[in-house]
Design a protein around this motif. Structure first.
Motif, PDB file in Angstrom:
ATOM      1  N   LEU A 205       3.548  40.025  27.180  1.00  0.00           N
ATOM      2  CA  LEU A 205       3.942  38.618  27.130  1.00  0.00           C
ATOM      3  C   LEU A 205       3.924  38.110  25.693  1.00  0.00           C
ATOM      4  O   LEU A 205       4.847  37.410  25.245  1.00  0.00           O
ATOM      5  N   LEU A 206       2.905  38.483  24.963  1.00  0.00           N
ATOM      6  CA  LEU A 206       2.744  38.022  23.589  1.00  0.00           C
ATOM      7  C   LEU A 206       3.914  38.478  22.707  1.00  0.00           C
ATOM      8  O   LEU A 206       4.506  37.677  21.974  1.00  0.00           O
ATOM      9  N   VAL A 207       4.261  39.756  22.816  1.00  0.00           N
ATOM     10  CA  VAL A 207       5.298  40.277  21.916  1.00  0.00           C
ATOM     11  C   VAL A 207       6.712  39.939  22.391  1.00  0.00           C
ATOM     12  O   VAL A 207       7.635  39.813  21.575  1.00  0.00           O
ATOM     13  N   ARG A 209       7.636  37.203  24.418  1.00  0.00           N
ATOM     14  CA  ARG A 209       7.956  35.775  24.546  1.00  0.00           C
ATOM     15  C   ARG A 209       7.332  34.914  23.445  1.00  0.00           C
ATOM     16  O   ARG A 209       8.001  34.067  22.869  1.00  0.00           O
ATOM     17  N   MET A 210       6.033  35.102  23.191  1.00  0.00           N
ATOM     18  CA  MET A 210       5.364  34.221  22.232  1.00  0.00           C
ATOM     19  C   MET A 210       5.858  34.436  20.806  1.00  0.00           C
ATOM     20  O   MET A 210       6.227  33.486  20.107  1.00  0.00           O
ATOM     21  N   LEU A 211       5.832  35.672  20.343  1.00  0.00           N
ATOM     22  CA  LEU A 211       6.230  35.951  18.962  1.00  0.00           C
ATOM     23  C   LEU A 211       7.652  35.472  18.647  1.00  0.00           C
ATOM     24  O   LEU A 211       7.857  34.796  17.618  1.00  0.00           O
ATOM     25  N   PRO A 212       8.643  35.772  19.494  1.00  0.00           N
ATOM     26  CA  PRO A 212       9.997  35.295  19.177  1.00  0.00           C
ATOM     27  C   PRO A 212      10.084  33.773  19.087  1.00  0.00           C
ATOM     28  O   PRO A 212      10.780  33.239  18.224  1.00  0.00           O
ATOM     29  N   GLU A 213       9.360  33.082  19.966  1.00  0.00           N
ATOM     30  CA  GLU A 213       9.440  31.616  19.972  1.00  0.00           C
ATOM     31  C   GLU A 213       8.745  31.016  18.753  1.00  0.00           C
ATOM     32  O   GLU A 213       9.254  30.084  18.118  1.00  0.00           O
TER      33      GLU A 213
END
Length: 428
Positions: A205-207, A209-213
């Motif tokens: 989830l982190l790589v 969704r979070m990182l791109p956003e």
């Protein structure tokens, strides 16, 4: 020479690392330039001239001077830089104090749903405005203690929206507050409760969704991860930081704080700008930091507050491995709830056995290098940003010697007076 906007006179002693845009390594950390009876001339946000007051005044003959302020014979240093804080968070954790004092280990408190996860619950429940007001109060305290630039990590949201919420607050403060903030995305601070037993899924989830956003919104300069036993493994940490690099986020790492897991080695391998904590770092790990040009950021307030007998091996880092040691508060609601960089200076002297000169270097040019700003701040030199701290102290050694008080008399930030006579000069 054009008009001078601000002239600082009557400086009893000016102390600064030598001119340069890179950190000071090993024995270089002890080299401090001192000028008695000094003055500093500022044009706009930059240092235009400094030296003995007689020399500065002679060079300013016939030049218009907008404002003159007297340092009243006090000690003047570059503005302090705090390169590791967890500024934006909800709640506090004084309820855990008795657990810590009774000997319950930090990682056990975390495993029981306390520690970082307790702050995650409070941060998720807080509104953006509530987080901003709480963080602003702490930022004011830092400024009053002579700090002019800080790094602020997220990591108490652990969901896309709540991580973005923390980073938005930091961005707002950077635009509104005299202190400059650089932001670090730290979604890899812990595995949230809803992903207990499914750490790899959380990393995904982190790589994905979070990182791109975070990157697309331009909310962070760095990416950090808590690489520690029971938190994120070496493979998981490597993936997070490498993916962060792919999105343009410079890697940092919480490394080998409690267990010698190999975080320092990973920092050198991936080219992290800094590795932080390092209480349990091995010789191989320290060699890796040196080979990779990584700045070790030491946090003596954390080991002190946790009652640990072990401290980071600052003397070996400086003397044997020739590393450019930096110091930071690690301000956070659990392991180090203090905004005082001056307390950290005392603890660096007491527990890390660092000299006053090394401590100044570690809190200025090396701290600036740990957040990629050594070309702009961290020393008093021509063309650098006019970030200056005025201290009511007769010498550099007096700062760690006379502890438990705030020595700051004044702060000049980007050429403007932000603190004077120990009071905030603005509406902050």
């Amino acid at each position: 020479m054009e008009r001078i906007d601000l002239l600082v006179t009557d400086i009893g002693l000016l102390v600064t690392p030598p001119s340069g845009i890179v950190p000071r390594y090993g024995a270089e950390m002890s080299v401090i330039h001192e000028i008695e009876h000094a003055a500093i001339a500022i044009r706009g946000e930059r240092i235009a001239l400094f030296g003995t007051e007689s020399d500065v005044r002679s060079q300013l003959t016939g030049i218009e001077i907008g404002e003159t302020v007297s340092a009243k014979g006090k000690l003047v240093a570059p503005g302090f830089v705090d390169p590791h804080t967890h500024l934006v968070h909800g709640g506090s954790r004084e309820n855990e104090l008795s657990l810590k004092r009774s000997g319950v280990p930090y990682l056990e408190i975390l495993a029981q749903g306390g520690g970082i996860l307790s702050t995650v619950r409070a941060t998720r429940a807080a509104s953006e405005q509530q987080l901003l007001e709480k963080a602003r109060g702490s930022l004011n305290i830092m400024l009053l203690n002579g700090v002019t630039t800080i790094e602020a990590k997220s990591g108490y949201g652990l969901s896309l929206e709540d991580e973005l919420k923390q980073l938005r607050v930091a961005k707002q403060l950077n635009s509104r507050h005299p202190v400059d903030l650089v932001s670090t995305f730290m979604g890899g601070h812990a595995v949230p409760t809803e992903y207990t037993g499914r750490a790899d899924e959380y990393v995904e989830l982190l790589v994905s969704r979070m990182l791109p956003e975070v990157a697309s919104q331009g909310l962070a300069k760095f990416c950090d991860v808590f690489c520690e036993a029971g938190v994120f493994s070496i493979p998981q940490s490597r993936r997070i930081l490498q993916e962060g690099k792919r999105y343009g986020l410079i890697p940092k790492i919480h490394a080998d704080e409690i267990v010698s897991l190999g975080g320092a080695e990973l920092a050198g391998e991936i080219g992290a700008i800094s590795a932080e904590h390092l209480l349990a770092a091995s010789d191989q790990g320290l060699s890796s930091l040196a080979a990779g040009g990584v700045v070790p950021v030491l946090l003596p307030g954390t080991s002190f507050n946790l009652g640990l007998k072990q401290h980071a091996r600052a003397r070996e880092m400086i003397d044997t491995f020739r590393l450019p040691v930096a110091l930071a508060t690690d301000y956070n609601p659990g392991s180090c709830p203090t905004e005082s960089i001056q307390l950290i200076m005392m603890l660096a002297s007491l527990n890390l056995r660092m000299t006053p000169e090394e401590i100044l270097t570690a809190c200025t040019i090396n701290a600036a290098a740990a957040i990629g700003l050594a070309s702009e701040i961290g020393s008093i030199e021509l063309g650098k940003q006019a970030d200056i701290t005025i201290l009511d102290a007769p010498s550099l050694a007096y700062l760690p010697y006379h502890f438990g008080i705030n020595h700051t008399f004044g702060v000049i930030k980007k050429g403007r007076v932000a603190v004077w006579n120990g009071q905030l000069a603005s509406g902050e």
